[in-house]
Motif scaffolding. Structure first.
Motif, PDB file in Angstrom:
ATOM      1  N   MET A  35       0.812  -1.215   0.000  1.00 17.26           N
ATOM      2  CA  MET A  35       0.000   0.000   0.000  1.00 17.26           C
ATOM      3  C   MET A  35       0.846   1.267   0.000  1.00 17.26           C
ATOM      4  SD  MET A  35      -3.028  -0.904  -0.452  1.00 17.26           S
ATOM      5  CE  MET A  35      -3.704   0.736  -0.279  1.00 17.26           C
ATOM      6  N   LEU A  36       2.101   1.175   0.454  1.00 19.33           N
ATOM      7  CA  LEU A  36       2.980   2.343   0.347  1.00 19.33           C
ATOM      8  C   LEU A  36       3.301   2.590  -1.134  1.00 19.33           C
ATOM      9  CD1 LEU A  36       4.829   4.614   1.244  1.00 19.33           C
ATOM     10  CD2 LEU A  36       6.530   2.902   1.942  1.00 19.33           C
ATOM     11  N   THR A  37       3.603   1.524  -1.857  1.00 21.53           N
ATOM     12  CA  THR A  37       3.858   1.672  -3.293  1.00 21.53           C
ATOM     13  C   THR A  37       2.608   2.196  -4.006  1.00 21.53           C
ATOM     14  OG1 THR A  37       5.467  -0.123  -3.185  1.00 21.53           O
ATOM     15  CG2 THR A  37       4.640   0.464  -5.372  1.00 21.53           C
ATOM     16  N   MET A  38       1.437   1.668  -3.603  1.00 19.83           N
ATOM     17  CA  MET A  38       0.198   2.162  -4.227  1.00 19.83           C
ATOM     18  C   MET A  38      -0.042   3.631  -3.873  1.00 19.83           C
ATOM     19  SD  MET A  38      -3.665   0.590  -4.038  1.00 19.83           S
ATOM     20  CE  MET A  38      -4.912   1.093  -5.249  1.00 19.83           C
ATOM     21  N   GLY A  39       0.298   4.003  -2.633  1.00 17.76           N
ATOM     22  CA  GLY A  39       0.134   5.396  -2.208  1.00 17.76           C
ATOM     23  C   GLY A  39       1.071   6.328  -2.950  1.00 17.76           C
ATOM     24  N   MET A  40       2.330   5.900  -3.094  1.00 16.83           N
ATOM     25  CA  MET A  40       3.302   6.741  -3.820  1.00 16.83           C
ATOM     26  C   MET A  40       2.905   6.861  -5.292  1.00 16.83           C
ATOM     27  SD  MET A  40       6.979   5.783  -2.037  1.00 16.83           S
ATOM     28  CE  MET A  40       6.995   4.060  -2.490  1.00 16.83           C
ATOM     29  N   THR A  41       2.403   5.762  -5.858  1.00 12.40           N
ATOM     30  CA  THR A  41       1.944   5.787  -7.251  1.00 12.40           C
ATOM     31  C   THR A  41       0.711   6.687  -7.384  1.00 12.40           C
ATOM     32  OG1 THR A  41       2.862   3.582  -7.615  1.00 12.40           O
ATOM     33  CG2 THR A  41       1.156   4.315  -9.154  1.00 12.40           C
ATOM     34  N   GLY A  42      -0.097   6.719  -6.335  1.00 12.05           N
ATOM     35  CA  GLY A  42      -1.272   7.589  -6.318  1.00 12.05           C
ATOM     36  C   GLY A  42      -0.905   9.064  -6.413  1.00 12.05           C
ATOM     37  N   ARG A  43       0.263   9.421  -5.874  1.00  7.39           N
ATOM     38  CA  ARG A  43       0.731  10.807  -5.988  1.00  7.39           C
ATOM     39  C   ARG A  43       0.942  11.179  -7.456  1.00  7.39           C
ATOM     40  NH1 ARG A  43       6.798  12.133  -4.493  1.00  7.39           N
ATOM     41  NH2 ARG A  43       7.075  12.105  -6.737  1.00  7.39           N
ATOM     42  N   MET A  44       1.574  10.268  -8.208  1.00  5.63           N
ATOM     43  CA  MET A  44       1.751  10.507  -9.645  1.00  5.63           C
ATOM     44  C   MET A  44       0.387  10.718 -10.304  1.00  5.63           C
ATOM     45  SD  MET A  44       1.206   8.791 -12.712  1.00  5.63           S
ATOM     46  CE  MET A  44       1.151   7.039 -12.296  1.00  5.63           C
ATOM     47  N   LEU A  45      -0.587   9.860  -9.923  1.00  2.80           N
ATOM     48  CA  LEU A  45      -1.903   9.932 -10.567  1.00  2.80           C
ATOM     49  C   LEU A  45      -2.607  11.252 -10.284  1.00  2.80           C
ATOM     50  CD1 LEU A  45      -3.678   6.499 -10.022  1.00  2.80           C
ATOM     51  CD2 LEU A  45      -3.105   7.592 -12.214  1.00  2.80           C
ATOM     52  N   THR A  46      -2.623  11.668  -9.008  1.00  2.42           N
ATOM     53  CA  THR A  46      -3.352  12.903  -8.681  1.00  2.42           C
ATOM     54  C   THR A  46      -2.618  14.118  -9.231  1.00  2.42           C
ATOM     55  OG1 THR A  46      -2.347  12.840  -6.473  1.00  2.42           O
ATOM     56  CG2 THR A  46      -4.611  12.022  -6.681  1.00  2.42           C
ATOM     57  N   ASN A  47      -1.281  14.052  -9.311  1.00  2.63           N
ATOM     58  CA  ASN A  47      -0.566  15.157  -9.958  1.00  2.63           C
ATOM     59  C   ASN A  47      -0.937  15.244 -11.443  1.00  2.63           C
ATOM     60  OD1 ASN A  47       0.721  15.953  -7.640  1.00  2.63           O
ATOM     61  ND2 ASN A  47       2.673  14.958  -8.115  1.00  2.63           N
ATOM     62  N   TYR A  48      -1.229  14.095 -12.043  1.00  2.10           N
ATOM     63  CA  TYR A  48      -1.566  14.060 -13.466  1.00  2.10           C
ATOM     64  C   TYR A  48      -3.017  14.487 -13.709  1.00  2.10           C
ATOM     65  CZ  TYR A  48      -1.866  12.032 -18.236  1.00  2.10           C
ATOM     66  OH  TYR A  48      -2.029  11.826 -19.587  1.00  2.10           O
ATOM     67  N   VAL A  49      -3.955  13.853 -13.000  1.00  2.98           N
ATOM     68  CA  VAL A  49      -5.377  14.065 -13.334  1.00  2.98           C
ATOM     69  C   VAL A  49      -6.027  15.170 -12.514  1.00  2.98           C
ATOM     70  CG1 VAL A  49      -5.587  11.646 -14.005  1.00  2.98           C
ATOM     71  CG2 VAL A  49      -6.340  12.342 -11.723  1.00  2.98           C
ATOM     72  N   GLY A  50      -5.375  15.615 -11.445  1.00  8.77           N
ATOM     73  CA  GLY A  50      -5.950  16.658 -10.605  1.00  8.77           C
ATOM     74  C   GLY A  50      -6.552  16.084  -9.333  1.00  8.77           C
TER      75      GLY A  50
END
Lengths: 170, 139
Positions: free
Chosen positions: B61-76
């Motif tokens: 879930m840490l990897t998923m959380g860090m990957t989530g940062r990329m996603l929200t930076n991309y899509v808003g």
């Protein structure tokens, strides 16, 4: 994770965002957050996982006055070692996680989560021996009873420690 | 900062390095914030001597959380409608991870423009540690 009350708190969101390395001010600066589209401090996408903090029985948190299986004076604090169950992997490994967002949780929401089991199956892994997969589906509802997030987790128990990418689901 | 459907096409990608030389301390931070105190993630003695792994390793879930940062930076912020992943390899201390989203479809759901994405996060050796997909509302 089942939690009768999972308050979405801004301090908790700040700590969580720091832990995942996200410096976005919407996770800690209320003044900034009001200028954004969501209009408030919001929860990062995987934040509902931390409802574990509000599950009184969550098994991966040491309980006051109880033995804990992590190391202490010895390599495990459990005096009577369990002999059954796979590989001492500490309750299994996390294979998949899926979220559906019905809306974005915001600081100030108070969610309630209910968890029910989903599908389960077994398969033979390349390194970890027999793999037992089981799904859990958790629904997070808000203070108005509206569904906010649906979370589906897939756990796997292994016969032996599995560190290989070969040993994943399906 | 949100994405406009008119600016996007299938095959567009967005990448971020989401951690560099992952520290055991960051894994401990994640344990504290998430409430998952499984010693496999922070207790080297338990993990090597009892569980039989070469080292502590990050929560999936840490990897998923860090990957989530990329996603929200991309899509808003607040734009994701779904986000799902498979953990394909363990992430050990010292990892440097890069997360990438690739647009796979842009469609209309009840008048709302939605982008579907494939997601992959790889380590410094190019090993995929997470694969998955997500969807987000567009302007």
């Amino acid at each position: 994770m089942a939690a009768d009350k999972f308050p979405i708190q801004s301090g908790h969101i700040m700590m969580f965002a720091r832990a995942v390395g996200d410096a976005n001010a919407i996770y800690y600066d209320e003044d900034y957050a009001t200028t954004t589209e969501p209009g408030a401090i919001i929860a990062p996408p995987t934040f509902v996982q931390s409802s574990a903090q509000f599950d009184p029985n969550y098994f991966l948190r040491p309980k006051i006055g109880e033995e804990w299986f992590g190391s202490a004076k010895g390599p495990t604090g459990i005096t009577k070692r369990e002999t059954s169950g796979g590989g001492g992997s500490g309750g299994g490994l996390h294979a998949e996680q899926h979220y559906v967002y019905h809306r974005t949780p915001k600081a100030g929401d108070v969610l309630t989560s209910t968890t029910k089991p989903g599908k389960s199956w077994e398969k033979e892994g390349k390194r970890g021996g027999k793999l037992s997969f089981s799904e859990t589906v958790t629904e997070y509802r808000d203070q108005n009873g509206e569904l906010v997030v649906t979370a589906t987790g897939l756990g796997v128990r292994t016969e032996r420690p599995a560190t290989s990418a070969d040993d994943t689901a399906k | 900062m949100t994405l406009k459907a008119s600016d996007l096409k299938v095959g567009d990608t967005y990448s971020e390095e989401v951690c560099r030389n992952l520290s055991r301390t960051q894994i401990v931070q994640y344990a504290g914030a998430s409430g998952d105190y499984n010693p496999l993630h922070s207790d080297e003695i338990f993990t090597t001597q009892i569980a039989g792994y070469p080292s502590v390793f990050a929560h999936g879930m840490l990897t998923m959380g860090m990957t989530g940062r990329m996603l929200t930076n991309y899509v808003g912020d607040g734009r994701l409608t779904r986000y799902g992943v498979r953990f394909t390899s363990q992430v050990f201390p010292g990892a440097t991870l890069t997360a990438t989203a690739t647009i796979t479809a842009i469609h209309d759901e009840g008048g709302v423009k939605i982008a579907d994405m494939d997601i992959v996060t790889t380590d410094e050796a190019g090993t995929k540690v997470l694969t998955g997909s997500a969807a987000a509302r567009l302007d």
